[in-house]
Design a protein around this motif. Structure first.
Motif, PDB file in Angstrom:
ATOM      1  N   VAL A   1       0.509  14.744  18.762  1.00 13.45           N
ATOM      2  CA  VAL A   1       0.978  15.459  17.246  1.00 13.45           C
ATOM      3  C   VAL A   1      -0.308  16.490  17.230  1.00 13.45           C
ATOM      4  CG1 VAL A   1       1.694  14.275  14.711  1.00 13.45           C
ATOM      5  CG2 VAL A   1       1.972  12.356  16.698  1.00 13.45           C
ATOM      6  N   TRP A   2       0.735  17.510  17.824  1.00 16.28           N
ATOM      7  CA  TRP A   2      -0.812  18.652  17.518  1.00 16.28           C
ATOM      8  C   TRP A   2      -0.130  19.514  16.644  1.00 16.28           C
ATOM      9  CZ3 TRP A   2      -3.524  19.751  23.133  1.00 16.28           C
ATOM     10  CH2 TRP A   2      -4.434  17.967  22.925  1.00 16.28           C
ATOM     11  N   TRP A   3       1.632  19.803  16.725  1.00 12.18           N
ATOM     12  CA  TRP A   3       2.441  20.928  15.932  1.00 12.18           C
ATOM     13  C   TRP A   3       2.975  20.103  14.777  1.00 12.18           C
ATOM     14  CZ3 TRP A   3       0.376  25.252  16.412  1.00 12.18           C
ATOM     15  CH2 TRP A   3      -0.746  25.368  16.900  1.00 12.18           C
ATOM     16  N   GLN A   4       3.235  20.825  13.413  1.00 11.56           N
ATOM     17  CA  GLN A   4       4.575  20.433  13.229  1.00 11.56           C
ATOM     18  C   GLN A   4       5.219  21.220  12.587  1.00 11.56           C
ATOM     19  OE1 GLN A   4       3.278  18.590   9.080  1.00 11.56           O
ATOM     20  NE2 GLN A   4       2.274  20.408   8.968  1.00 11.56           N
ATOM     21  N   LEU A   5       6.620  21.253  12.427  1.00 17.32           N
ATOM     22  CA  LEU A   5       7.451  22.139  11.835  1.00 17.32           C
ATOM     23  C   LEU A   5       7.772  23.230  10.211  1.00 17.32           C
ATOM     24  CD1 LEU A   5       9.736  24.131  13.143  1.00 17.32           C
ATOM     25  CD2 LEU A   5      11.461  23.029  12.464  1.00 17.32           C
ATOM     26  N   GLN A   6       7.320  23.573   9.612  1.00 18.85           N
ATOM     27  CA  GLN A   6       7.012  23.922   8.514  1.00 18.85           C
ATOM     28  C   GLN A   6       7.805  25.032   8.097  1.00 18.85           C
ATOM     29  OE1 GLN A   6       3.380  24.469   6.909  1.00 18.85           O
ATOM     30  NE2 GLN A   6       3.083  22.163   7.030  1.00 18.85           N
TER      31      GLN A   6
ATOM     32  N   LEU B   1      11.979  22.427  22.090  1.00 21.28           N
ATOM     33  CA  LEU B   1      12.138  21.448  21.278  1.00 21.28           C
ATOM     34  C   LEU B   1      12.104  19.827  21.897  1.00 21.28           C
ATOM     35  CD1 LEU B   1      13.358  23.540  18.644  1.00 21.28           C
ATOM     36  CD2 LEU B   1      10.590  21.996  18.122  1.00 21.28           C
ATOM     37  N   VAL B   2      12.164  18.973  21.251  1.00 22.35           N
ATOM     38  CA  VAL B   2      12.406  17.801  21.533  1.00 22.35           C
ATOM     39  C   VAL B   2      13.676  17.462  21.059  1.00 22.35           C
ATOM     40  CG1 VAL B   2      12.178  14.986  21.711  1.00 22.35           C
ATOM     41  CG2 VAL B   2      10.502  16.193  21.854  1.00 22.35           C
TER      42      VAL B   2
ATOM     43  N   ARG C   1      -3.739  14.200  16.841  1.00 21.53           N
ATOM     44  CA  ARG C   1      -3.805  13.046  17.124  1.00 21.53           C
ATOM     45  C   ARG C   1      -3.522  12.677  18.502  1.00 21.53           C
ATOM     46  NH1 ARG C   1      -1.040  12.908  12.981  1.00 21.53           N
ATOM     47  NH2 ARG C   1       1.408  10.605  12.609  1.00 21.53           N
ATOM     48  N   ILE C   2      -3.541  11.839  18.779  1.00 24.86           N
ATOM     49  CA  ILE C   2      -2.610  11.782  20.138  1.00 24.86           C
ATOM     50  C   ILE C   2      -2.616   9.543  20.340  1.00 24.86           C
ATOM     51  CG2 ILE C   2      -2.885  10.459  22.813  1.00 24.86           C
ATOM     52  CD1 ILE C   2      -4.458  12.812  22.616  1.00 24.86           C
TER      53      ILE C   2
ATOM     54  N   TRP D   1       8.139  19.712  24.194  1.00 19.93           N
ATOM     55  CA  TRP D   1       8.172  18.291  25.155  1.00 19.93           C
ATOM     56  C   TRP D   1       6.584  18.534  25.976  1.00 19.93           C
ATOM     57  CZ3 TRP D   1      11.365  14.574  26.322  1.00 19.93           C
ATOM     58  CH2 TRP D   1      12.516  14.211  25.666  1.00 19.93           C
ATOM     59  N   GLN D   2       6.059  19.716  25.961  1.00 24.35           N
ATOM     60  CA  GLN D   2       5.461  19.945  26.609  1.00 24.35           C
ATOM     61  C   GLN D   2       4.077  18.913  26.105  1.00 24.35           C
ATOM     62  OE1 GLN D   2       2.878  23.745  25.732  1.00 24.35           O
ATOM     63  NE2 GLN D   2       4.582  24.214  24.501  1.00 24.35           N
ATOM     64  N   TYR D   3       4.066  18.224  24.926  1.00 20.90           N
ATOM     65  CA  TYR D   3       3.005  17.326  24.658  1.00 20.90           C
ATOM     66  C   TYR D   3       3.866  15.928  24.412  1.00 20.90           C
ATOM     67  CZ  TYR D   3       1.459  22.331  22.560  1.00 20.90           C
ATOM     68  OH  TYR D   3       0.778  22.954  22.455  1.00 20.90           O
ATOM     69  N   ILE D   4       4.760  15.507  25.078  1.00 22.19           N
ATOM     70  CA  ILE D   4       4.942  14.721  25.686  1.00 22.19           C
ATOM     71  C   ILE D   4       5.058  13.900  26.901  1.00 22.19           C
ATOM     72  CG2 ILE D   4       6.625  12.524  25.852  1.00 22.19           C
ATOM     73  CD1 ILE D   4       7.970  14.115  22.631  1.00 22.19           C
ATOM     74  N   ASP D   5       4.264  13.006  27.565  1.00 23.51           N
ATOM     75  CA  ASP D   5       3.919  11.955  29.103  1.00 23.51           C
ATOM     76  C   ASP D   5       4.873  11.670  29.015  1.00 23.51           C
ATOM     77  OD1 ASP D   5       3.466  11.879  31.220  1.00 23.51           O
ATOM     78  OD2 ASP D   5       1.248  12.957  31.230  1.00 23.51           O
ATOM     79  N   LEU D   6       6.295  10.839  29.364  1.00 22.04           N
ATOM     80  CA  LEU D   6       6.467  10.152  28.864  1.00 22.04           C
ATOM     81  C   LEU D   6       5.991   9.135  30.853  1.00 22.04           C
ATOM     82  CD1 LEU D   6      10.238  10.932  29.276  1.00 22.04           C
ATOM     83  CD2 LEU D   6       8.393  10.047  27.173  1.00 22.04           C
ATOM     84  N   ASP D   7       5.348   9.444  31.211  1.00 25.37           N
ATOM     85  CA  ASP D   7       4.761   8.495  32.445  1.00 25.37           C
ATOM     86  C   ASP D   7       3.529   8.126  32.277  1.00 25.37           C
ATOM     87  OD1 ASP D   7       6.695   9.792  34.789  1.00 25.37           O
ATOM     88  OD2 ASP D   7       5.255  11.236  35.021  1.00 25.37           O
ATOM     89  N   THR D   8       2.543   8.762  31.443  1.00 22.52           N
ATOM     90  CA  THR D   8       1.653   7.826  30.354  1.00 22.52           C
ATOM     91  C   THR D   8       1.628   7.264  29.445  1.00 22.52           C
ATOM     92  OG1 THR D   8       0.211  10.078  29.303  1.00 22.52           O
ATOM     93  CG2 THR D   8      -0.072   9.258  31.703  1.00 22.52           C
TER      94      THR D   8
END
Length: 413
Positions: free
Chosen positions: A212-217, A323-324, A288-289, A200-207
């Protein structure tokens, strides 16, 4: 002839012998050329291909994993292909005696076994990189992998879902818990690990943006004990031997022989380290954003509200990972469980079987069909080069046909 110095500082003298003087002179002349070009092989018996690649993987590649310049899963893939193909095929050859013909025979044998062309190409690249390092360290004087044409990898044709099929997936997913996971993946073209690793810290629903800075492996476990073989014999299956050569014959042993013995069974080690589900940077460190489509914003808001209710219901059992998309207790979702959910959705929606990654191809196809510039699509999907966009030529052909129709109208009405 003195050609240099040994590691201990003493002169490194080489001898050439033959039954006639002319042959000896030719050998000495060849040695002089190698000395002048600083290509004289180091003293001592050169290792076999298997010995050298094992050393390379356990030292140089392991160091790259430690400093972050190589992904752990990349090293695991190197080990896998070497154990399955390289070591049985050319492993017993001395590394300095390896010839281009040996590599040609290896790749031909792999192709005759109906292995994917991409697998053959990856194997060639591994061998080439290992020999390049061997040449840099003066173990060999040339990299024979550069003397042959690299195997050609045939691009498999992608089979994306149509708009109607994609909407059927979303309708079915909306009936399930974490249904927004598939809305995000299909709208943004995320890889499986990127979707499961969203926080959630990497998702801004206002803007309306997602970072996409991390992935689960899932990483492979490694032994933390001093004697991996003894650990494997003690904690692995009944009857397991350190050599593992007889596993296939044991009633309760391994289902197949293990090339590295019980040392490979690190997941049973009580002191295992470095494995399990972890957060890592995206493939190629391609942060990437990406923008969020407006209809997806309320879906994510509703999903967050539902997750907060689950968190309150879990109480002290909740594991905070931000986690989202998580399990009902906040823990990470196993990629295997996510794969099974995808298959179940496709079956319930009455659609053909497809990989989870085909959802990413579907997103790219829909973007191009909508007239989005291919370079913009490349940035959204996180492709490293425009070459990857050539896989969507079936869409480009349809757009080209539409362009031809418009040109016809412009010229002839």
């Amino acid at each position: 002839m003195t050609v240099g110095t040994k590691p201990n500082g003493s002169p490194d003298r080489r001898h050439r012998m033959s039954s006639d003087e002319a042959t000896v002179r030719a050998k000495v002349k060849e040695l002089e050329k190698l000395r002048a070009a600083s290509k004289v092989r180091k003293a001592g018996r050169p290792p076999t291909v298997e010995q050298w690649i094992t050393t390379w993987l356990e030292t140089a590649c392991a160091r790259k994993v430690a400093d972050g310049s190589m992904a752990p899963r990349t090293l695991d893939d190197y080990w896998s292909k070497c154990r399955l193909y390289v070591f049985p095929g050319i492993g017993k050859h001395r590394v300095d005696k390896l010839t281009p013909e040996h590599l040609d025979a290896l790749y031909l044998g792999m192709l005759q076994r109906a292995l994917a062309s991409g697998t053959v190409l990856k194997t060639h690249r591994i061998v080439s990189r290992a020999l390049r390092v061997a040449m840099q360290r003066e173990i060999v004087t040339r990299n024979v992998a550069t003397l042959i044409d690299a195997p050609t990898a045939v691009e498999t044709e992608i089979e994306p879902f149509s708009r109607e099929e994609t909407r059927a997936v979303l309708v079915e997913a909306d009936k399930r818990r974490n249904g927004a996971r598939w809305s995000v993946a299909l709208a943004e073209g995320l890889r499986q690990g990127e979707a499961l690793g969203l926080r959630w810290q990497y998702i801004d629903l206002d803007t309306s943006v997602i970072k996409v800075w991390w992935q689960l492996q899932r990483l492979t476990w490694r032994h933390g004990c001093e004697d991996p073989h003894a650990c494997g014999e003690k904690h692995h299956r009944k009857g397991c031997k350190p050599t593992c050569k007889q596993h296939a014959k044991l009633k309760n042993g391994c289902p197949k022989p293990c090339p590295k013995g019980c040392a490979a069974h690190a997941k049973v080690c009580p002191e295992r380290t470095g494995g399990g589900l972890v957060f890592r940077e995206p493939k190629g460190k391609n942060k990437r954003i990406v923008p969020i489509p407006p209809p997806l914003v309320p879906i994510l808001r509703a999903h967050r509200a539902a997750q907060l209710r689950e968190r309150m219901a879990a109480g002290e059992l909740w594991e905070e990972n931000d986690l989202v998309f998580a399990q009902p207790d906040g823990k990470m979702i196993d990629p295997r469980a996510d794969w099974e959910e995808w298959k179940d959705i496709l079956t319930a929606a009455g659609l053909r079987d497809a990989r989870v990654h085909d959802g990413r191809h579907t997103a790219g196809t829909l973007l191009i069909e909508s007239g989005v510039n291919p370079r913009v699509v490349m940035e959204i999907l996180g492709h490293s080069s425009m070459r990857m966009m050539t896989r969507y030529t079936h869409v480009a052909s349809a757009l080209a046909a539409d362009a031809a129709s418009k040109m016809g109208d412009a010229l002839w009405g």
